[in-house]
Design a protein around this motif. Structure first.
Motif, PDB file in Angstrom:
ATOM      1  N   MET A 159       0.809  -1.215   0.000  1.00 52.03           N
ATOM      2  CA  MET A 159       0.000   0.000   0.000  1.00 52.03           C
ATOM      3  C   MET A 159       0.841   1.263   0.000  1.00 52.03           C
ATOM      4  O   MET A 159       1.893   1.340   0.627  1.00 52.03           O
ATOM      5  CB  MET A 159      -0.920   0.001   1.219  1.00 52.03           C
ATOM      6  CG  MET A 159      -2.030   1.034   1.174  1.00 52.03           C
ATOM      7  SD  MET A 159      -3.200   0.776   2.530  1.00 52.03           S
ATOM      8  CE  MET A 159      -4.321   2.133   2.206  1.00 52.03           C
ATOM      9  N   LEU A 160       0.359   2.259  -0.744  1.00 45.50           N
ATOM     10  CA  LEU A 160       0.786   3.644  -0.589  1.00 45.50           C
ATOM     11  C   LEU A 160      -0.349   4.329   0.147  1.00 45.50           C
ATOM     12  O   LEU A 160      -1.438   4.492  -0.393  1.00 45.50           O
ATOM     13  CB  LEU A 160       1.021   4.311  -1.956  1.00 45.50           C
ATOM     14  CG  LEU A 160       1.122   5.837  -1.969  1.00 45.50           C
ATOM     15  CD1 LEU A 160       2.239   6.335  -1.071  1.00 45.50           C
ATOM     16  CD2 LEU A 160       1.307   6.361  -3.390  1.00 45.50           C
ATOM     17  N   ASN A 161      -0.114   4.663   1.415  1.00 46.72           N
ATOM     18  CA  ASN A 161      -1.205   5.235   2.198  1.00 46.72           C
ATOM     19  C   ASN A 161      -0.738   6.448   2.991  1.00 46.72           C
ATOM     20  O   ASN A 161       0.450   6.696   3.155  1.00 46.72           O
ATOM     21  CB  ASN A 161      -1.798   4.189   3.146  1.00 46.72           C
ATOM     22  CG  ASN A 161      -0.963   4.006   4.393  1.00 46.72           C
ATOM     23  OD1 ASN A 161       0.194   3.607   4.316  1.00 46.72           O
ATOM     24  ND2 ASN A 161      -1.536   4.297   5.549  1.00 46.72           N
ATOM     25  N   TRP A 162      -1.711   7.176   3.461  1.00 49.75           N
ATOM     26  CA  TRP A 162      -1.439   8.305   4.352  1.00 49.75           C
ATOM     27  C   TRP A 162      -1.766   7.822   5.752  1.00 49.75           C
ATOM     28  O   TRP A 162      -2.879   7.385   6.022  1.00 49.75           O
ATOM     29  CB  TRP A 162      -2.254   9.526   3.914  1.00 49.75           C
ATOM     30  CG  TRP A 162      -1.531  10.249   2.824  1.00 49.75           C
ATOM     31  CD1 TRP A 162      -0.842  11.422   2.935  1.00 49.75           C
ATOM     32  CD2 TRP A 162      -1.342   9.828   1.468  1.00 49.75           C
ATOM     33  NE1 TRP A 162      -0.250  11.748   1.729  1.00 49.75           N
ATOM     34  CE2 TRP A 162      -0.531  10.795   0.814  1.00 49.75           C
ATOM     35  CE3 TRP A 162      -1.756   8.718   0.725  1.00 49.75           C
ATOM     36  CZ2 TRP A 162      -0.151  10.692  -0.521  1.00 49.75           C
ATOM     37  CZ3 TRP A 162      -1.379   8.609  -0.607  1.00 49.75           C
ATOM     38  CH2 TRP A 162      -0.587   9.589  -1.219  1.00 49.75           C
ATOM     39  N   PRO A 163      -0.781   7.866   6.666  1.00 50.05           N
ATOM     40  CA  PRO A 163      -0.820   7.103   7.919  1.00 50.05           C
ATOM     41  C   PRO A 163      -2.092   7.263   8.742  1.00 50.05           C
ATOM     42  O   PRO A 163      -2.589   8.361   8.940  1.00 50.05           O
ATOM     43  CB  PRO A 163       0.395   7.648   8.675  1.00 50.05           C
ATOM     44  CG  PRO A 163       1.336   8.059   7.597  1.00 50.05           C
ATOM     45  CD  PRO A 163       0.468   8.618   6.514  1.00 50.05           C
ATOM     46  N   MET A 164      -2.593   6.129   9.217  1.00 51.70           N
ATOM     47  CA  MET A 164      -3.735   6.063  10.128  1.00 51.70           C
ATOM     48  C   MET A 164      -3.233   5.558  11.480  1.00 51.70           C
ATOM     49  O   MET A 164      -2.397   4.658  11.545  1.00 51.70           O
ATOM     50  CB  MET A 164      -4.799   5.114   9.580  1.00 51.70           C
ATOM     51  CG  MET A 164      -5.295   5.468   8.177  1.00 51.70           C
ATOM     52  SD  MET A 164      -6.117   7.075   8.095  1.00 51.70           S
ATOM     53  CE  MET A 164      -7.636   6.726   8.990  1.00 51.70           C
TER      54      MET A 164
END
Length: 335
Positions: free
Chosen positions: A91-96
């Motif tokens: 995944m390329l995600n914006w941190p949760m």
């Protein structure tokens, strides 16, 4: 007769080669690659596509990558849940921060104040980069590195704020993770923590007056018909994260692991070179569309930074740990 035999042998050889190729294709392992933010054709979407292609190329076809773009598998939290559960592999995600509040360290306001400082801190071997690897491993994720976008700001309609007093009465959308709402409150705004997929509706229905979670690309691309102003407050240096479910990674053989890791590093290095230029490009696009753009002075940014550090950093001691915050205080940009 000899010619016929020769042709027959060539045919058999060709059939054997085709059979081997088909067998290899049948044995290729499929990996699911997703992002929580970025449609096909967006910078994040292009990076996702590039990562998948590099993985297939570097694994010599041993790995087959299926790509899923923004909202194809759900909202930000849902897709991150799938990654942690192993239903998505990469995944390329914006941190949760739902699984470990320490991930919120990446959203510590005003850690860095310039591009040079940020790139040094977030690059492999940098002090921010070093903090993140162990945190992600603790929740079962393999951390490859950041995918930087740049410094974010506040996009609003009707009015804008260049100081804390002017922010009074403006209600802005923030990310749903700590300490995004707390940071904007420290800068004088009212806040509503809203998932990315619901921001457009929130703006259209007047739930919020603006959006305070992104670099200008996102506000230009998605909301330029709704928002009038963009103020580069620089409260966060925004970066996505290149990561993989650790069980999925451990299930690959050594050559496949290297293919995935090398592809991630290549995508990351490309983005470190491209991010600043991309950001400046979309500043111009936003201006051309009619959005007014403001770059606060160093003195104005200093006022914002001192307010956020004074009010938010003490809260983070309890959330991410005193040891991590000690590292941040020892390395953050001087005011």
């Amino acid at each position: 007769m000899a010619q016929i035999k020769k042709q027959f042998r060539s045919l058999v050889t060709a059939m054997a080669a085709a059979t081997a190729l088909l067998a290899g294709a049948a044995q290729a392992e499929t990996l699911k690659l997703a992002t929580d933010s970025g449609t096909k054709g967006s910078p994040a979407g292009d990076a996702l596509k590039r990562w998948g292609e590099l993985i297939e190329e570097k694994s010599n076809g041993d790995l087959d990558v299926k790509v899923f773009y923004q909202n194809e598998l759900g909202g930000q939290q849902e897709v991150f849940d799938l990654l942690v559960a192993g239903d998505i592999d990469i995944m390329l995600n914006w941190p949760m921060t739902s699984y470990d509040k320490r991930i919120g360290v990446i959203y510590t306001p005003y850690m860095t104040l310039s591009w040079d400082e940020a790139i040094k801190a977030y690059s492999p071997g940098g002090w921010v980069n070093n903090m993140l690897g162990g945190i992600y491993e603790d929740i079962g994720l393999k951390f490859f590195g950041p995918w930087p976008e740049g410094f974010n700001g506040v996009a609003t309609r009707g009015k804008y704020a260049l100081d804390i007093g002017q922010a009074d009465g403006l209600k802005v959308r923030t990310m749903t993770v700590f300490p995004a709402p707390q940071t904007m409150q420290a800068l004088g705004y009212q806040t509503a923590a809203i998932d990315w997929g619901e921001v457009y509706t929130a703006l259209q229905t007047g739930v919020v007056d603006g959006e305070a979670g992104n670099v200008i690309y996102w506000d230009y691309e998605y909301f330029r018909d709704s928002l009038d102003y963009y103020v580069r407050t620089k409260h966060f240096f925004m970066t996505g994260i290149l990561t993989m479910n650790l069980e999925s990674f451990d299930g690959l053989d050594e050559a496949q692991q290297k293919a995935v890791s090398d592809a991630a590093i290549e995508v990351m290095n490309e983005q470190f070179k491209a991010a600043r230029e991309q950001d400046e490009f979309y500043v111009q696009k936003a201006k051309e569309s009619g959005m007014e753009y403001f770059e606060p002075s160093d003195e104005q940014i200093g006022v914002f930074a001192r307010a956020a550090r004074e009010k938010v950093w003490p809260l983070m001691d309890a959330e991410v740990g005193a040891e991590i915050m000690e590292t941040i205080r020892g390395n953050a940009s001087a005011l």
